[in-house]
Design a protein around this motif. Sequence first.
Motif, short mmCIF file in Angstrom:
data_model
loop_
_atom_site.label_atom_id
_atom_site.label_comp_id
_atom_site.label_asym_id
_atom_site.label_seq_id
_atom_site.Cartn_x
_atom_site.Cartn_y
_atom_site.Cartn_z
N ILE A 165 0.84 -1.20 0.00
CA ILE A 165 0.00 0.00 0.00
C ILE A 165 0.87 1.25 0.00
O ILE A 165 0.56 2.23 -0.70
CB ILE A 165 -0.95 -0.01 1.22
N TYR A 169 -7.63 -4.27 1.52
CA TYR A 169 -7.44 -2.98 2.18
C TYR A 169 -8.56 -2.01 1.84
O TYR A 169 -9.09 -1.31 2.72
CB TYR A 169 -6.09 -2.36 1.82
N VAL A 185 -4.80 -5.50 -2.14
CA VAL A 185 -5.40 -4.19 -2.42
C VAL A 185 -6.90 -4.24 -2.17
O VAL A 185 -7.48 -3.35 -1.53
CB VAL A 185 -5.11 -3.76 -3.88
N ILE A 208 -4.15 5.79 -3.68
CA ILE A 208 -4.28 4.33 -3.76
C ILE A 208 -5.21 3.94 -4.92
O ILE A 208 -4.87 3.09 -5.75
CB ILE A 208 -4.80 3.77 -2.43
N PHE A 251 -8.59 1.76 5.32
CA PHE A 251 -8.75 2.63 4.15
C PHE A 251 -9.75 3.74 4.41
O PHE A 251 -9.49 4.90 4.08
CB PHE A 251 -9.18 1.80 2.94
#
Length: 214
Positions: A50, A86, A83, A129, A118
């Motif tokens: 991240i 998150y 990803v 992101i 997040f």
Amino acid sequence: MRIIKGADRGRQEWTARKLIENIEYGSVNFDIDIQRGYVWKDNGKKSALIKSMILDRYIPPLVFNKIEDIYEAEDGKQRTLTVQKYLNDEFSLSGLDVFSIINDDGNTEEIDINGLKFSELPDVFKNAIKEYSFMIVFTDNAEEEEVADSFYNLNNGMVVNAATKNRVKAKSRKQITQLGKHELFNNALSKAALDSHVNEDMAVKAHAILYSSD
């Protein structure tokens, strides 16, 4: 004279947002015979990924085989699912240095995002992101053997257990995959075990016992 090569290859870029949308729409498939389950358990490793996205640093390409409109993943499952997890608030960041930002007044400020999910991030971090651009490399309708070779080569030297390597490289992989789908395994194993291909790893061993020469 020319070498007969494999499937045509292409490349494109997807933002993290588009990548996750493609998973949710069913355009990206990780549930293929050669793939492992999700094995990234170290929070520091997940957080480092991240961080790389926030700072727009290099992340290796994600590799797929495109069959019609479906991208079947050969490499990148662990990164992509990290990803997704998150963005779904399934873990908090840890082990990261503070980030330097320039605030609206033009002054430099340091922000610590350790411990944040997040949804708890400042918007500037969320946008970094979601808008990170992944390189997508894909073959077009590659044969099963070529896909298996690609997976093996991409993971050679990495922490892939022997059972996974044997399953991927087995000459009788179609038989092994069929055997692994037997109702016996569905009744005996948990969903997590099936997702991790424990059934096929057991099928590899059974196949070797049945068909290996004395």
